[in-house]
Design a protein around this motif. Sequence first.
Motif, PDB file in Angstrom:
ATOM      1  N   VAL A   1       0.894  -1.152   0.000  1.00  0.00           N
ATOM      2  CA  VAL A   1       0.000   0.000   0.000  1.00  0.00           C
ATOM      3  C   VAL A   1       0.931   1.200   0.000  1.00  0.00           C
ATOM      4  O   VAL A   1       1.842   1.272   0.822  1.00  0.00           O
ATOM      5  CB  VAL A   1      -0.917   0.019   1.241  1.00  0.00           C
ATOM      6  N   ASN A   2       0.721   2.105  -0.935  1.00  0.00           N
ATOM      7  CA  ASN A   2       1.754   3.096  -1.191  1.00  0.00           C
ATOM      8  C   ASN A   2       1.195   4.523  -1.143  1.00  0.00           C
ATOM      9  O   ASN A   2       0.703   5.043  -2.135  1.00  0.00           O
ATOM     10  CB  ASN A   2       2.371   2.796  -2.558  1.00  0.00           C
ATOM     11  N   GLY A   3       1.240   5.105   0.036  1.00  0.00           N
ATOM     12  CA  GLY A   3       0.888   6.518   0.185  1.00  0.00           C
ATOM     13  C   GLY A   3      -0.520   6.870  -0.253  1.00  0.00           C
ATOM     14  O   GLY A   3      -0.721   7.809  -0.998  1.00  0.00           O
ATOM     15  N   ILE A   4      -1.520   6.129   0.217  1.00  0.00           N
ATOM     16  CA  ILE A   4      -2.868   6.429  -0.276  1.00  0.00           C
ATOM     17  C   ILE A   4      -3.605   7.404   0.638  1.00  0.00           C
ATOM     18  O   ILE A   4      -3.462   7.391   1.854  1.00  0.00           O
ATOM     19  CB  ILE A   4      -3.700   5.155  -0.529  1.00  0.00           C
ATOM     20  N   ASP A   5      -4.376   8.272   0.022  1.00  0.00           N
ATOM     21  CA  ASP A   5      -5.199   9.260   0.717  1.00  0.00           C
ATOM     22  C   ASP A   5      -6.660   8.958   0.431  1.00  0.00           C
ATOM     23  O   ASP A   5      -7.207   9.390  -0.573  1.00  0.00           O
ATOM     24  CB  ASP A   5      -4.883  10.677   0.217  1.00  0.00           C
ATOM     25  N   LEU A   6      -7.271   8.201   1.341  1.00  0.00           N
ATOM     26  CA  LEU A   6      -8.682   7.847   1.143  1.00  0.00           C
ATOM     27  C   LEU A   6      -9.557   8.896   1.817  1.00  0.00           C
ATOM     28  O   LEU A   6      -9.194   9.430   2.866  1.00  0.00           O
ATOM     29  CB  LEU A   6      -8.982   6.497   1.783  1.00  0.00           C
ATOM     30  N   ALA A   7     -10.710   9.181   1.225  1.00  0.00           N
ATOM     31  CA  ALA A   7     -11.677  10.078   1.860  1.00  0.00           C
ATOM     32  C   ALA A   7     -13.062   9.506   1.590  1.00  0.00           C
ATOM     33  O   ALA A   7     -13.578   9.600   0.482  1.00  0.00           O
ATOM     34  CB  ALA A   7     -11.549  11.485   1.298  1.00  0.00           C
ATOM     35  N   VAL A   8     -13.628   8.895   2.609  1.00  0.00           N
ATOM     36  CA  VAL A   8     -14.927   8.245   2.458  1.00  0.00           C
ATOM     37  C   VAL A   8     -15.996   9.096   3.140  1.00  0.00           C
ATOM     38  O   VAL A   8     -15.991   9.222   4.366  1.00  0.00           O
ATOM     39  CB  VAL A   8     -14.911   6.830   3.068  1.00  0.00           C
ATOM     40  N   PRO A   9     -16.894   9.719   2.364  1.00  0.00           N
ATOM     41  CA  PRO A   9     -17.894  10.605   2.969  1.00  0.00           C
ATOM     42  C   PRO A   9     -18.944   9.827   3.753  1.00  0.00           C
ATOM     43  O   PRO A   9     -19.286   8.695   3.394  1.00  0.00           O
ATOM     44  CB  PRO A   9     -18.552  11.290   1.765  1.00  0.00           C
ATOM     45  N   ARG A  10     -19.439  10.460   4.819  1.00  0.00           N
ATOM     46  CA  ARG A  10     -20.503   9.856   5.630  1.00  0.00           C
ATOM     47  C   ARG A  10     -21.741   9.627   4.769  1.00  0.00           C
ATOM     48  O   ARG A  10     -22.097  10.465   3.939  1.00  0.00           O
ATOM     49  CB  ARG A  10     -20.844  10.790   6.789  1.00  0.00           C
ATOM     50  N   GLY A  11     -22.369   8.468   4.945  1.00  0.00           N
ATOM     51  CA  GLY A  11     -23.603   8.179   4.228  1.00  0.00           C
ATOM     52  C   GLY A  11     -23.402   7.618   2.837  1.00  0.00           C
ATOM     53  O   GLY A  11     -24.363   7.271   2.157  1.00  0.00           O
ATOM     54  N   SER A  12     -22.169   7.498   2.406  1.00  0.00           N
ATOM     55  CA  SER A  12     -21.937   7.007   1.050  1.00  0.00           C
ATOM     56  C   SER A  12     -21.887   5.484   1.030  1.00  0.00           C
ATOM     57  O   SER A  12     -21.743   4.828   2.059  1.00  0.00           O
ATOM     58  CB  SER A  12     -20.610   7.555   0.514  1.00  0.00           C
ATOM     59  N   VAL A  13     -22.060   4.939  -0.173  1.00  0.00           N
ATOM     60  CA  VAL A  13     -21.688   3.545  -0.410  1.00  0.00           C
ATOM     61  C   VAL A  13     -20.427   3.637  -1.250  1.00  0.00           C
ATOM     62  O   VAL A  13     -20.457   4.089  -2.384  1.00  0.00           O
ATOM     63  CB  VAL A  13     -22.783   2.775  -1.164  1.00  0.00           C
ATOM     64  N   PHE A  14     -19.324   3.273  -0.638  1.00  0.00           N
ATOM     65  CA  PHE A  14     -18.029   3.563  -1.229  1.00  0.00           C
ATOM     66  C   PHE A  14     -17.420   2.294  -1.801  1.00  0.00           C
ATOM     67  O   PHE A  14     -17.160   1.338  -1.074  1.00  0.00           O
ATOM     68  CB  PHE A  14     -17.121   4.158  -0.157  1.00  0.00           C
ATOM     69  N   GLY A  15     -17.223   2.261  -3.097  1.00  0.00           N
ATOM     70  CA  GLY A  15     -16.622   1.083  -3.738  1.00  0.00           C
ATOM     71  C   GLY A  15     -15.109   1.216  -3.745  1.00  0.00           C
ATOM     72  O   GLY A  15     -14.576   2.228  -4.149  1.00  0.00           O
ATOM     73  N   PHE A  16     -14.439   0.174  -3.256  1.00  0.00           N
ATOM     74  CA  PHE A  16     -12.973   0.183  -3.210  1.00  0.00           C
ATOM     75  C   PHE A  16     -12.511  -0.827  -4.247  1.00  0.00           C
ATOM     76  O   PHE A  16     -12.556  -2.035  -4.024  1.00  0.00           O
ATOM     77  CB  PHE A  16     -12.539  -0.210  -1.799  1.00  0.00           C
ATOM     78  N   LEU A  17     -12.106  -0.305  -5.390  1.00  0.00           N
ATOM     79  CA  LEU A  17     -11.826  -1.159  -6.543  1.00  0.00           C
ATOM     80  C   LEU A  17     -10.344  -1.392  -6.714  1.00  0.00           C
ATOM     81  O   LEU A  17      -9.536  -0.538  -6.376  1.00  0.00           O
ATOM     82  CB  LEU A  17     -12.349  -0.469  -7.809  1.00  0.00           C
ATOM     83  N   GLY A  18     -10.029  -2.527  -7.305  1.00  0.00           N
ATOM     84  CA  GLY A  18      -8.629  -2.783  -7.612  1.00  0.00           C
ATOM     85  C   GLY A  18      -8.455  -4.227  -8.023  1.00  0.00           C
ATOM     86  O   GLY A  18      -9.181  -5.093  -7.546  1.00  0.00           O
ATOM     87  N   PRO A  19      -7.504  -4.489  -8.900  1.00  0.00           N
ATOM     88  CA  PRO A  19      -7.271  -5.863  -9.323  1.00  0.00           C
ATOM     89  C   PRO A  19      -6.737  -6.724  -8.173  1.00  0.00           C
ATOM     90  O   PRO A  19      -6.376  -6.191  -7.131  1.00  0.00           O
ATOM     91  CB  PRO A  19      -6.209  -5.740 -10.424  1.00  0.00           C
ATOM     92  N   ASN A  20      -6.665  -8.012  -8.386  1.00  0.00           N
ATOM     93  CA  ASN A  20      -6.128  -8.926  -7.370  1.00  0.00           C
ATOM     94  C   ASN A  20      -4.728  -8.476  -6.959  1.00  0.00           C
ATOM     95  O   ASN A  20      -3.905  -8.146  -7.808  1.00  0.00           O
ATOM     96  CB  ASN A  20      -6.034 -10.359  -7.920  1.00  0.00           C
ATOM     97  N   GLY A  21      -4.511  -8.475  -5.656  1.00  0.00           N
ATOM     98  CA  GLY A  21      -3.172  -8.154  -5.171  1.00  0.00           C
ATOM     99  C   GLY A  21      -2.847  -6.681  -5.183  1.00  0.00           C
ATOM    100  O   GLY A  21      -1.695  -6.297  -4.980  1.00  0.00           O
ATOM    101  N   SER A  22      -3.851  -5.821  -5.375  1.00  0.00           N
ATOM    102  CA  SER A  22      -3.547  -4.391  -5.451  1.00  0.00           C
ATOM    103  C   SER A  22      -3.470  -3.757  -4.062  1.00  0.00           C
ATOM    104  O   SER A  22      -3.047  -2.613  -3.936  1.00  0.00           O
ATOM    105  CB  SER A  22      -4.598  -3.677  -6.299  1.00  0.00           C
ATOM    106  N   GLY A  23      -3.883  -4.486  -3.032  1.00  0.00           N
ATOM    107  CA  GLY A  23      -3.725  -3.968  -1.675  1.00  0.00           C
ATOM    108  C   GLY A  23      -5.022  -3.592  -0.975  1.00  0.00           C
ATOM    109  O   GLY A  23      -5.001  -2.945   0.072  1.00  0.00           O
ATOM    110  N   LYS A  24      -6.155  -4.029  -1.508  1.00  0.00           N
ATOM    111  CA  LYS A  24      -7.440  -3.671  -0.898  1.00  0.00           C
ATOM    112  C   LYS A  24      -7.565  -4.250   0.509  1.00  0.00           C
ATOM    113  O   LYS A  24      -7.843  -3.535   1.475  1.00  0.00           O
ATOM    114  CB  LYS A  24      -8.607  -4.192  -1.764  1.00  0.00           C
TER     115      LYS A  24
END
Lengths: 318, 283
Positions: free
Chosen positions: A24-47
């Motif tokens: 996982v390389n320097g990620i800045d996530l911002a998940v707003p309240r009340g959202s349905v937040f999809g966290f996408l990425g290929p296999n092995g991407s670090g989800k």
Amino acid sequence: MSGAADLVIETAGLTKRLGGRDVVNGIDLAVPRGSVFGFLGPNGSGKTTTIRILLGLASATSGDVRVLGESIPRALQEVLPRVGALVEGPGFYPFLSGTANLLRLDAADRYVSPSTRRQRVETALERVGLSQAAGKKVGRYSLGMKQRLGIANALLTHRDLIVLDEPTNGLDPQGTREVRHLVRSLTEEGTTVFVSSHLLTEVEQICSHAAVLSAGSLVAQGSLDELRRSGEPRIRVTTPDVPQTHDVLRRLGTTPDDDGATPGAHSVTALLPAGLAPDQVVRALVEADVRVNGFSVDQAGLEDLFVALTGEGFDVVQ
Amino acid sequence: MSSSTTAAAPRKSAGGRFLASELSVLFRRRRTWALLAALAAIPVLIAVAVRLSSGPSPGRGPAFLDQVSQNGLFVAVVATIVAIPLFLPLTVGVVAGDTVAGEASTGTLRYLLMSPVARGRLLAVKYVGAVVFCLAATFTVAIVGTLMGALLFPVGPVTLLSGTSIGVPEALLRIALVCLYVTLSLLGLCAVGLFMSTLTDVPVGAMAATVVASVVSQVVGQLPQLEWIHPWLLTQYWLGFADLLRDPIVWDSFAANALLQAGYVVVFGALAYGRFSTKDVLA
Ligand SMILES: Nc1ncnc2c1ncn2[C@@H]1O[C@H](COP(=O)(O)OP(=O)(O)OP(=O)(O)O)[C@@H](O)[C@H]1O
Ligand SMILES: [Mg+2]
């Protein structure tokens, strides 16, 4: 960064080193309240690795993490009771029944009322359609039944945030549809849902926001509309003159999708050439004596965006 | 949602429920009962063997074996002596080695931690669970031994090592005291197992390492060349309960054993906490 009050998950420069590599390389996530937040990425991407850090199962190598406004891992014990999670598949005692497993996990939670325990377990099992199999030993559950039980565990009490790591893994079509309904009803109760997936159609159907992870880096983030707009528009030409169309498009600086030109094909798709308006493309085609029977411009689907951002190759990026 | 009211005001409960749940999971496992059954087989075998053999064979076999045919209560004592070097550490190693690694291998560890259970609390509850198993194990041997003895042999007053004679109720109390002593002896091994269990996600590995630790300690204890190390050995006082069979009871070995085991619990408990509190749970 925006105010912490409306962000349920917030990371700054989150990095995790595993096996000598920044998975996982320097990620800045911002998940707003009340959202349905999809966290996408290929296999092995670090989800999953990111989710583990959010929930305090693993520590970050560097970077800041805030969940529900509190700093992680410092406030973990105050935050976790308000979070329900399914991480990297379900985990249960095979020798206990579905009900007994949930009772056990609920007993470990010191913040819930023991007097409502049975009732809450029953309700959760009902919500995932496991009432019939509640008394059966988990060792005898099918893959999808275990997955459902894992989701039920996340629903044992009201949560402000629910994290689901690939929730539809192993589910049948009904189960998948029920998960969509479930996510919708959770949002109505005011729960923010953070769901990781590599199934784009699924994310397109249920999510309001998404982030795309590629080899440990965040390559896109925002509301679904924003993401779609950031994708390049595509054109589709319906014509009997496929080879000539290919020539014209190439001259305009774009590469038709189906380069080998499937025999008998009557349409060509490609990215809209940069800097050209659709009518200019049509004019160029007509001037080259291409018979244009139809022409359309489509906004990029999430899938195109996903492929554009994470690369075409099937090989897992290391 | 009726439950939203309870979540709105998160208040900690005392936390005895997780321990209760841990014990109930432990004793609902078929494996736990299989281990206890294996231990129960020891006094059964001893009693039946002595009963079927024609006469006593003084001088050979474990201590007190020659007394069994005269007084059935000795079945419990002999079975305990037989169980101490191998069978008890084997079963305790299985349970203690499984504590954390077993949860990791089923994937339940991450769900317990997210419930949430603080890591220190998880270790403490797991440790207490293993100790309760030790109690169950030692008392299983003694109770089955007493019952078998009563069934197959006469039962009467017991002559202690100091020559005085005590009645049956007092003798039963002494046997219970021996069980407590043996449980005390196993506290250190439980802590070693707990630590081993935090090192791996493969329970069998932690179990094997724990049993090996007890075997190595006993082997070293037999080597006069390594005498200087003997007072520090985990197993040093394992068979030292003879003092509990005198009148009046001599508590010296009990106290020495307690001190030694407490040392092991502190050291390996700290090691386990040090390892587990910062461990990435990736299983
Ligand atoms: N214990 C570990 N040691 C070293 N590398 C690891 C470890 N665990 C995971 N990784 C690496 O971290 C990377 C990210 O793994 P992660 O499980 O987060 O991926 P993911 O996005 O969840 O993938 P998937 O879609 O397959 O679930 C992978 O390349 C994996 O090889
Ligand atoms: Mg994953």
